[in-house]
Design a protein around this motif. Sequence first.
Motif, PDB file in Angstrom:
ATOM      1  N   ASP A  65       0.829  -1.214   0.000  1.00 23.18           N
ATOM      2  CA  ASP A  65       0.000   0.000   0.000  1.00 23.18           C
ATOM      3  C   ASP A  65       0.860   1.259   0.000  1.00 23.18           C
ATOM      4  O   ASP A  65       0.505   2.260  -0.639  1.00 23.18           O
ATOM      5  CB  ASP A  65      -0.979  -0.003   1.179  1.00 23.18           C
ATOM      6  N   GLN A  66       2.025   1.198   0.655  1.00 23.30           N
ATOM      7  CA  GLN A  66       2.924   2.359   0.677  1.00 23.30           C
ATOM      8  C   GLN A  66       3.634   2.521  -0.669  1.00 23.30           C
ATOM      9  O   GLN A  66       3.861   3.644  -1.140  1.00 23.30           O
ATOM     10  CB  GLN A  66       3.938   2.236   1.811  1.00 23.30           C
ATOM     11  N   LEU A  67       3.976   1.392  -1.307  1.00 24.46           N
ATOM     12  CA  LEU A  67       4.579   1.440  -2.644  1.00 24.46           C
ATOM     13  C   LEU A  67       3.590   2.084  -3.627  1.00 24.46           C
ATOM     14  O   LEU A  67       3.971   2.946  -4.428  1.00 24.46           O
ATOM     15  CB  LEU A  67       4.942   0.028  -3.117  1.00 24.46           C
ATOM     16  N   ILE A  68       2.334   1.683  -3.535  1.00 23.02           N
ATOM     17  CA  ILE A  68       1.307   2.231  -4.427  1.00 23.02           C
ATOM     18  C   ILE A  68       1.136   3.732  -4.181  1.00 23.02           C
ATOM     19  O   ILE A  68       0.972   4.515  -5.126  1.00 23.02           O
ATOM     20  CB  ILE A  68      -0.026   1.481  -4.242  1.00 23.02           C
ATOM     21  N   GLU A  69       1.212   4.132  -2.925  1.00 21.92           N
ATOM     22  CA  GLU A  69       1.111   5.564  -2.601  1.00 21.92           C
ATOM     23  C   GLU A  69       2.251   6.338  -3.254  1.00 21.92           C
ATOM     24  O   GLU A  69       2.047   7.427  -3.804  1.00 21.92           O
ATOM     25  CB  GLU A  69       1.126   5.761  -1.082  1.00 21.92           C
ATOM     26  N   LYS A  70       3.460   5.756  -3.214  1.00 19.68           N
ATOM     27  CA  LYS A  70       4.608   6.398  -3.861  1.00 19.68           C
ATOM     28  C   LYS A  70       4.401   6.491  -5.367  1.00 19.68           C
ATOM     29  O   LYS A  70       4.722   7.489  -6.005  1.00 19.68           O
ATOM     30  CB  LYS A  70       5.899   5.633  -3.550  1.00 19.68           C
ATOM     31  N   LEU A  71       3.855   5.409  -5.949  1.00 16.41           N
ATOM     32  CA  LEU A  71       3.576   5.422  -7.388  1.00 16.41           C
ATOM     33  C   LEU A  71       2.574   6.521  -7.725  1.00 16.41           C
ATOM     34  O   LEU A  71       2.729   7.234  -8.717  1.00 16.41           O
ATOM     35  CB  LEU A  71       3.031   4.056  -7.830  1.00 16.41           C
ATOM     36  N   LYS A  72       1.549   6.651  -6.914  1.00 17.20           N
ATOM     37  CA  LYS A  72       0.530   7.672  -7.152  1.00 17.20           C
ATOM     38  C   LYS A  72       1.105   9.080  -7.014  1.00 17.20           C
ATOM     39  O   LYS A  72       0.609  10.026  -7.638  1.00 17.20           O
ATOM     40  CB  LYS A  72      -0.640   7.480  -6.180  1.00 17.20           C
ATOM     41  N   ASN A  73       2.153   9.212  -6.212  1.00 18.62           N
ATOM     42  CA  ASN A  73       2.813  10.515  -6.040  1.00 18.62           C
ATOM     43  C   ASN A  73       3.891  10.767  -7.094  1.00 18.62           C
ATOM     44  O   ASN A  73       4.589  11.780  -7.042  1.00 18.62           O
ATOM     45  CB  ASN A  73       3.421  10.624  -4.636  1.00 18.62           C
ATOM     46  N   GLY A  74       4.038   9.822  -8.027  1.00 16.94           N
ATOM     47  CA  GLY A  74       4.981  10.008  -9.137  1.00 16.94           C
ATOM     48  C   GLY A  74       6.429   9.766  -8.792  1.00 16.94           C
ATOM     49  O   GLY A  74       7.327  10.286  -9.468  1.00 16.94           O
ATOM     50  N   ASP A  75       6.692   8.966  -7.771  1.00 21.74           N
ATOM     51  CA  ASP A  75       8.068   8.686  -7.353  1.00 21.74           C
ATOM     52  C   ASP A  75       8.806   7.862  -8.423  1.00 21.74           C
ATOM     53  O   ASP A  75       8.418   6.712  -8.685  1.00 21.74           O
ATOM     54  CB  ASP A  75       8.053   7.920  -6.029  1.00 21.74           C
ATOM     55  N   PRO A  76       9.867   8.401  -9.055  1.00 22.87           N
ATOM     56  CA  PRO A  76      10.559   7.703 -10.139  1.00 22.87           C
ATOM     57  C   PRO A  76      11.177   6.366  -9.710  1.00 22.87           C
ATOM     58  O   PRO A  76      11.162   5.397 -10.476  1.00 22.87           O
ATOM     59  CB  PRO A  76      11.662   8.684 -10.566  1.00 22.87           C
ATOM     60  N   ALA A  77      11.726   6.311  -8.497  1.00 27.61           N
ATOM     61  CA  ALA A  77      12.352   5.079  -8.025  1.00 27.61           C
ATOM     62  C   ALA A  77      11.322   3.957  -7.891  1.00 27.61           C
ATOM     63  O   ALA A  77      11.621   2.784  -8.153  1.00 27.61           O
ATOM     64  CB  ALA A  77      13.055   5.313  -6.689  1.00 27.61           C
ATOM     65  N   SER A  78      10.110   4.301  -7.502  1.00 27.12           N
ATOM     66  CA  SER A  78       9.050   3.300  -7.380  1.00 27.12           C
ATOM     67  C   SER A  78       8.644   2.763  -8.742  1.00 27.12           C
ATOM     68  O   SER A  78       8.405   1.565  -8.908  1.00 27.12           O
ATOM     69  CB  SER A  78       7.831   3.904  -6.673  1.00 27.12           C
ATOM     70  N   PHE A  79       8.562   3.656  -9.736  1.00 27.39           N
ATOM     71  CA  PHE A  79       8.252   3.212 -11.087  1.00 27.39           C
ATOM     72  C   PHE A  79       9.339   2.281 -11.615  1.00 27.39           C
ATOM     73  O   PHE A  79       9.056   1.229 -12.197  1.00 27.39           O
ATOM     74  CB  PHE A  79       8.092   4.421 -12.020  1.00 27.39           C
ATOM     75  N   GLU A  80      10.597   2.660 -11.381  1.00 28.30           N
ATOM     76  CA  GLU A  80      11.703   1.810 -11.835  1.00 28.30           C
ATOM     77  C   GLU A  80      11.657   0.451 -11.129  1.00 28.30           C
ATOM     78  O   GLU A  80      11.904  -0.590 -11.739  1.00 28.30           O
ATOM     79  CB  GLU A  80      13.041   2.497 -11.558  1.00 28.30           C
ATOM     80  N   PHE A  81      11.292   0.460  -9.857  1.00 27.16           N
ATOM     81  CA  PHE A  81      11.225  -0.786  -9.099  1.00 27.16           C
ATOM     82  C   PHE A  81      10.192  -1.741  -9.681  1.00 27.16           C
ATOM     83  O   PHE A  81      10.455  -2.932  -9.851  1.00 27.16           O
ATOM     84  CB  PHE A  81      10.909  -0.500  -7.628  1.00 27.16           C
ATOM     85  N   ILE A  82       8.980  -1.259  -9.996  1.00 22.99           N
ATOM     86  CA  ILE A  82       7.972  -2.194 -10.493  1.00 22.99           C
ATOM     87  C   ILE A  82       8.289  -2.679 -11.908  1.00 22.99           C
ATOM     88  O   ILE A  82       7.929  -3.784 -12.280  1.00 22.99           O
ATOM     89  CB  ILE A  82       6.532  -1.642 -10.390  1.00 22.99           C
ATOM     90  N   VAL A  83       9.007  -1.851 -12.678  1.00 18.15           N
ATOM     91  CA  VAL A  83       9.446  -2.310 -14.002  1.00 18.15           C
ATOM     92  C   VAL A  83      10.426  -3.470 -13.843  1.00 18.15           C
ATOM     93  O   VAL A  83      10.324  -4.501 -14.516  1.00 18.15           O
ATOM     94  CB  VAL A  83      10.075  -1.156 -14.808  1.00 18.15           C
ATOM     95  N   ARG A  84      11.366  -3.316 -12.906  1.00 20.47           N
ATOM     96  CA  ARG A  84      12.348  -4.388 -12.664  1.00 20.47           C
ATOM     97  C   ARG A  84      11.689  -5.617 -12.018  1.00 20.47           C
ATOM     98  O   ARG A  84      11.998  -6.751 -12.341  1.00 20.47           O
ATOM     99  CB  ARG A  84      13.473  -3.882 -11.759  1.00 20.47           C
ATOM    100  N   GLU A  85      10.771  -5.370 -11.108  1.00 15.24           N
ATOM    101  CA  GLU A  85      10.170  -6.448 -10.326  1.00 15.24           C
ATOM    102  C   GLU A  85       9.210  -7.306 -11.157  1.00 15.24           C
ATOM    103  O   GLU A  85       9.171  -8.521 -11.010  1.00 15.24           O
ATOM    104  CB  GLU A  85       9.416  -5.835  -9.132  1.00 15.24           C
TER     105      GLU A  85
END
Length: 201
Positions: A15-35
Amino acid sequence: MDLSRNIDIIDLPEDQLIEKLKNGDPASFEFIVREYGGYMLTIAKRYLGSEADAQDAVQDAYAQAFRGINNFQGRSSLKSWLHRIVVNASLMKLRTYKRRPIDLIDDIPSLFDSNGKRIETAAEVTLSIEEVAIDSRQRALIRQQIDALPETAKNLLLLRDIEGYSTIEVSELLGISVSSVKTGLHRARQALKKKLEIQQR
């Protein structure tokens, strides 16, 4: 990239990762692409076959996911949500390539034996594909025969019996009625059963 920041993201509850994604956090986007990139590519290849086409579908899926992340309500896991998006992106790519409406599997050819005799089976096909896939060799054979079916039959079997979508979800994904899904799936299972019977003779 800051490695400690990446480790922090790995340890975050979803839920916290999703919150970061919703806030446009670039590192979170890169993480889900890799994951999830490899997982999504495997799904796309089931439908599209070609590595290049599958990669295009995954890119489309990520673009859709990033645009729609604010609509994600957490009713499923992030992985399940991405799974549905990449399946939909793959189906959309197939529609674009084919430029034709989805049919009802009347194009499944009649199957004949080596003597030209029509192969008939009286048994009702009620088992799902997973129920008859008893070992890895059998599963490999089933996947090979599914891939050889007409596109609509293949997609119905992949969505319903391999991916595990409900009849209603398959109806929505393919844009056909529930009754068409049921009829088409029955025909697809019959066609697959006949192909497997031929292989086992």
